[in-house]
Design a protein around this motif. Structure first.
Motif, PDB file in Angstrom:
ATOM      1  N   GLU A 112       6.866  -4.113 -12.124  1.00  0.00           N
ATOM      2  CA  GLU A 112       5.670  -4.198 -11.280  1.00  0.00           C
ATOM      3  C   GLU A 112       5.693  -5.545 -10.554  1.00  0.00           C
ATOM      4  OE1 GLU A 112       2.276  -1.874 -11.594  1.00  0.00           O
ATOM      5  OE2 GLU A 112       4.202  -0.914 -11.230  1.00  0.00           O
ATOM      6  N   TYR A 113       5.146  -5.548  -9.340  1.00  0.00           N
ATOM      7  CA  TYR A 113       5.196  -6.753  -8.512  1.00  0.00           C
ATOM      8  C   TYR A 113       3.784  -7.155  -8.078  1.00  0.00           C
ATOM      9  CZ  TYR A 113      10.119  -5.672  -8.570  1.00  0.00           C
ATOM     10  OH  TYR A 113      11.393  -5.403  -9.005  1.00  0.00           O
ATOM     11  N   ASN A 133       1.434  -4.932   9.956  1.00  0.00           N
ATOM     12  CA  ASN A 133       1.452  -3.652  10.682  1.00  0.00           C
ATOM     13  C   ASN A 133       2.854  -3.332  11.191  1.00  0.00           C
ATOM     14  OD1 ASN A 133      -1.255  -3.136  10.282  1.00  0.00           O
ATOM     15  ND2 ASN A 133      -1.903  -4.085  12.204  1.00  0.00           N
ATOM     16  N   LYS A 134       3.569  -4.355  11.663  1.00  0.00           N
ATOM     17  CA  LYS A 134       4.949  -4.153  12.122  1.00  0.00           C
ATOM     18  C   LYS A 134       5.872  -3.847  10.941  1.00  0.00           C
ATOM     19  CE  LYS A 134       4.535  -7.220  16.132  1.00  0.00           C
ATOM     20  NZ  LYS A 134       5.009  -8.484  16.762  1.00  0.00           N
ATOM     21  N   ILE A 135       5.684  -4.597   9.854  1.00  0.00           N
ATOM     22  CA  ILE A 135       6.529  -4.398   8.675  1.00  0.00           C
ATOM     23  C   ILE A 135       6.304  -3.006   8.091  1.00  0.00           C
ATOM     24  CG2 ILE A 135       6.973  -5.169   6.312  1.00  0.00           C
ATOM     25  CD1 ILE A 135       6.143  -8.001   7.265  1.00  0.00           C
ATOM     26  N   ARG A 136       5.027  -2.599   8.007  1.00  0.00           N
ATOM     27  CA  ARG A 136       4.707  -1.279   7.451  1.00  0.00           C
ATOM     28  C   ARG A 136       5.345  -0.175   8.290  1.00  0.00           C
ATOM     29  NH1 ARG A 136      -1.462  -0.306   6.920  1.00  0.00           N
ATOM     30  NH2 ARG A 136      -1.256  -0.371   9.198  1.00  0.00           N
ATOM     31  N   SER A 137       5.320  -0.348   9.607  1.00  0.00           N
ATOM     32  CA  SER A 137       5.940   0.638  10.489  1.00  0.00           C
ATOM     33  C   SER A 137       7.438   0.732  10.213  1.00  0.00           C
ATOM     34  CB  SER A 137       5.691   0.254  11.951  1.00  0.00           C
ATOM     35  OG  SER A 137       6.406   1.096  12.815  1.00  0.00           O
ATOM     36  N   CYS A 138       8.075  -0.417   9.979  1.00  0.00           N
ATOM     37  CA  CYS A 138       9.512  -0.432   9.675  1.00  0.00           C
ATOM     38  C   CYS A 138       9.806   0.234   8.340  1.00  0.00           C
ATOM     39  CB  CYS A 138      10.029  -1.867   9.665  1.00  0.00           C
ATOM     40  SG  CYS A 138       9.992  -2.677  11.272  1.00  0.00           S
ATOM     41  N   LEU A 139       8.954  -0.014   7.351  1.00  0.00           N
ATOM     42  CA  LEU A 139       9.147   0.599   6.039  1.00  0.00           C
ATOM     43  C   LEU A 139       9.015   2.115   6.117  1.00  0.00           C
ATOM     44  CD1 LEU A 139       7.162  -1.886   3.745  1.00  0.00           C
ATOM     45  CD2 LEU A 139       9.637  -1.640   3.916  1.00  0.00           C
ATOM     46  N   GLN A 140       8.056   2.569   6.905  1.00  0.00           N
ATOM     47  CA  GLN A 140       7.879   4.010   7.073  1.00  0.00           C
ATOM     48  C   GLN A 140       9.079   4.624   7.791  1.00  0.00           C
ATOM     49  OE1 GLN A 140       4.119   3.815   9.111  1.00  0.00           O
ATOM     50  NE2 GLN A 140       2.922   4.213   7.261  1.00  0.00           N
ATOM     51  N   ALA A 167      12.512  -2.926  -5.703  1.00  0.00           N
ATOM     52  CA  ALA A 167      11.215  -3.606  -5.597  1.00  0.00           C
ATOM     53  C   ALA A 167      10.316  -2.910  -4.575  1.00  0.00           C
ATOM     54  CB  ALA A 167      11.428  -5.072  -5.206  1.00  0.00           C
ATOM     55  N   LEU A 168      10.888  -2.482  -3.453  1.00  0.00           N
ATOM     56  CA  LEU A 168      10.094  -1.801  -2.424  1.00  0.00           C
ATOM     57  C   LEU A 168       9.641  -0.431  -2.892  1.00  0.00           C
ATOM     58  CD1 LEU A 168      12.004  -2.741   0.851  1.00  0.00           C
ATOM     59  CD2 LEU A 168       9.646  -3.337   0.263  1.00  0.00           C
ATOM     60  N   GLN A 169      10.481   0.304  -3.575  1.00  0.00           N
ATOM     61  CA  GLN A 169      10.094   1.624  -4.068  1.00  0.00           C
ATOM     62  C   GLN A 169       9.004   1.516  -5.121  1.00  0.00           C
ATOM     63  OE1 GLN A 169      13.988   3.045  -5.234  1.00  0.00           O
ATOM     64  NE2 GLN A 169      14.078   4.456  -3.487  1.00  0.00           N
ATOM     65  N   SER A 170       9.119   0.523  -5.994  1.00  0.00           N
ATOM     66  CA  SER A 170       8.114   0.332  -7.029  1.00  0.00           C
ATOM     67  C   SER A 170       6.776  -0.091  -6.437  1.00  0.00           C
ATOM     68  CB  SER A 170       8.590  -0.715  -8.037  1.00  0.00           C
ATOM     69  OG  SER A 170       7.605  -0.974  -9.014  1.00  0.00           O
ATOM     70  N   GLY A 171       6.819  -0.964  -5.431  1.00  0.00           N
ATOM     71  CA  GLY A 171       5.579  -1.488  -4.865  1.00  0.00           C
ATOM     72  C   GLY A 171       4.926  -0.594  -3.831  1.00  0.00           C
ATOM     73  N   CYS A 172       5.739   0.183  -3.086  1.00  0.00           N
ATOM     74  CA  CYS A 172       5.207   0.933  -1.941  1.00  0.00           C
ATOM     75  C   CYS A 172       5.114   2.440  -2.160  1.00  0.00           C
ATOM     76  CB  CYS A 172       6.069   0.689  -0.697  1.00  0.00           C
ATOM     77  SG  CYS A 172       6.338  -1.042  -0.290  1.00  0.00           S
ATOM     78  N   CYS A 173       5.892   2.990  -3.089  1.00  0.00           N
ATOM     79  CA  CYS A 173       6.028   4.451  -3.186  1.00  0.00           C
ATOM     80  C   CYS A 173       5.277   5.068  -4.351  1.00  0.00           C
ATOM     81  CB  CYS A 173       7.502   4.835  -3.285  1.00  0.00           C
ATOM     82  SG  CYS A 173       8.521   4.137  -1.961  1.00  0.00           S
ATOM     83  N   GLY A 222       6.597  -6.403  -3.263  1.00  0.00           N
ATOM     84  CA  GLY A 222       7.943  -5.833  -3.328  1.00  0.00           C
ATOM     85  C   GLY A 222       8.813  -6.316  -2.191  1.00  0.00           C
ATOM     86  N   LEU A 223       8.206  -6.410  -0.999  1.00  0.00           N
ATOM     87  CA  LEU A 223       8.946  -6.924   0.160  1.00  0.00           C
ATOM     88  C   LEU A 223       9.327  -8.390  -0.062  1.00  0.00           C
ATOM     89  CD1 LEU A 223       9.860  -6.528   3.182  1.00  0.00           C
ATOM     90  CD2 LEU A 223       7.667  -7.559   3.780  1.00  0.00           C
ATOM     91  N   LEU A 224       8.388  -9.189  -0.581  1.00  0.00           N
ATOM     92  CA  LEU A 224       8.663 -10.603  -0.819  1.00  0.00           C
ATOM     93  C   LEU A 224       9.754 -10.790  -1.869  1.00  0.00           C
ATOM     94  CD1 LEU A 224       5.172 -12.364  -0.693  1.00  0.00           C
ATOM     95  CD2 LEU A 224       6.839 -12.000   1.118  1.00  0.00           C
ATOM     96  N   ASP A 225       9.816  -9.888  -2.850  1.00  0.00           N
ATOM     97  CA  ASP A 225      10.877  -9.981  -3.846  1.00  0.00           C
ATOM     98  C   ASP A 225      12.241  -9.743  -3.204  1.00  0.00           C
ATOM     99  OD1 ASP A 225      11.086 -10.198  -6.935  1.00  0.00           O
ATOM    100  OD2 ASP A 225      12.489  -8.599  -6.419  1.00  0.00           O
ATOM    101  N   ASN A 226      12.292  -8.798  -2.256  1.00  0.00           N
ATOM    102  CA  ASN A 226      13.530  -8.567  -1.502  1.00  0.00           C
ATOM    103  C   ASN A 226      13.896  -9.794  -0.678  1.00  0.00           C
ATOM    104  OD1 ASN A 226      14.000  -5.997  -2.409  1.00  0.00           O
ATOM    105  ND2 ASN A 226      14.053  -5.060  -0.388  1.00  0.00           N
ATOM    106  N   ILE A 227      12.894 -10.345   0.021  1.00  0.00           N
ATOM    107  CA  ILE A 227      13.118 -11.525   0.860  1.00  0.00           C
ATOM    108  C   ILE A 227      13.605 -12.692   0.004  1.00  0.00           C
ATOM    109  CG2 ILE A 227      11.955 -13.294   2.248  1.00  0.00           C
ATOM    110  CD1 ILE A 227      10.184 -11.058   3.379  1.00  0.00           C
ATOM    111  N   LYS A 228      12.992 -12.847  -1.168  1.00  0.00           N
ATOM    112  CA  LYS A 228      13.377 -13.940  -2.069  1.00  0.00           C
ATOM    113  C   LYS A 228      14.845 -13.856  -2.439  1.00  0.00           C
ATOM    114  CE  LYS A 228      12.628 -15.597  -6.765  1.00  0.00           C
ATOM    115  NZ  LYS A 228      11.892 -15.437  -8.026  1.00  0.00           N
ATOM    116  N   ARG A 229      15.309 -12.673  -2.826  1.00  0.00           N
ATOM    117  CA  ARG A 229      16.720 -12.496  -3.200  1.00  0.00           C
ATOM    118  C   ARG A 229      17.642 -12.741  -2.008  1.00  0.00           C
ATOM    119  NH1 ARG A 229      15.067  -7.793  -5.702  1.00  0.00           N
ATOM    120  NH2 ARG A 229      16.204  -6.575  -4.147  1.00  0.00           N
TER     121      ARG A 229
END
Length: 269
Positions: A112-113, A133-140, A167-173, A222-229
């Motif tokens: 969990e994030y 809003n831009k990031i969410r559009s990209c994720l979709q 991380a993104l799947q856990s946080g967003c899906c 989840g996105l920030l965890d990706n960015i961090k890595r």
């Protein structure tokens, strides 16, 4: 007598000049092949980087091989500024990615994030409605949640809990573990009498595949965890590149000194 430092600077810059060509070509290819704005946003920076490397390499190549002192001085100035900027960015990257990590759950393969676990600077970037809003559009557009269904929409709850979600799947899906929703499918969950409302993300969850938890704080985390890595990897690469730049800069300084000495001999025979 031909100076070794001038030749070495010339060779190094000829190699970087050749490397700039595929970088520019890659940027142009991105601009032509991308189907969405999210895929296209990298084309201009990549082209700009390629052109910058091309121009700097030309300045170093011509300045060292043709003994043009002022051009080599410009080259060294740009190299010095690049070293300073790269050093500052590397330190900054380590500082802003020092905080934050996924929380392990008992009997769960995923983590969990929490947005509050990450640096304030990164939080401000994703908390901006304009940015998100831009990031969410990209994720979709990336259909990252659709992959869970493609891998198996009939996955049993026991098997889903053992999944190694990104991380993104856990946080967003999926909804947060705090919500205590009942599992139907990887992206379909229902509220029950035991469902909690203490976590603000619980009210934002939707079974609509275009909504899911894309507006949740956990999705941002989840996105920030990706960015961090990613930033930590970039920072390590930057350190290697910095060592290379410092070596090239040192050799360039020797070539610049050689040019001045040669010009001095020509002026006073």
């Amino acid at each position: 007598m031909v100076r070794v430092s001038n030749n070495l600077v010339g060779i190094l810059n000829f190699v970087t000049l050749l490397l700039s060509i595929p970088i520019i070509g890659g940027g142009i290819w991105l601009s032509k092949q991308a189907n969405t704005e999210c895929e296209r946003f990298l084309d201009k920076p990549v082209i700009a980087l390629g052109v910058f490397i091309l121009l700097v390499s030309l300045a170093g190549l011509v300045g060292s091989c043709c003994r043009i002192t002022w051009l080599l001085w410009v080259y060294l100035l740009v190299m010095f500024l690049l070293i300073v900027l790269l050093f500052c960015f590397t330190i900054f990257a380590f500082v802003v990615t020092n905080k934050g990590a996924g929380e392990s759950l008992s009997d769960k393969g995923y983590k969990e994030y929490r947005l509050g676990d990450y640096s304030n600077w990164l939080q401000k970037r994703v908390n901006s409605d304009k940015n998100w809003n831009k990031i969410r559009s990209c994720l979709q557009d990336s259909k990252i949640c659709q992959r869970l269904l493609d891998d198996g929409s009939s996955t049993r709850v026991e098997d889903f809990y053992r999944e190694r979600l990104s991380a993104l799947q856990s946080g967003c899906c999926k909804p947060s573990n705090d919500c205590n929703f009942q599992y139907v499918s990887p992206t379909n969950w229902t509220r029950t009498s035991q469902s909690s409302s203490t976590n603000s993300d619980c009210a934002k969850w939707s079974n609509d595949p275009n909504a899911l938890c894309y507006s949740c704080q956990s999705c941002k985390a989840g996105l920030l965890d990706n960015i961090k890595r990613d930033w930590k990897r970039v920072a390590v690469i930057n350190i290697i590149f910095l060592v290379f730049l410092i070596i090239v800069y040192s050799v360039g300084c020797c070539a610049f000194r050689n040019n001045r000495e040669d010009n001095g001999w020509k002026r006073y025979p």
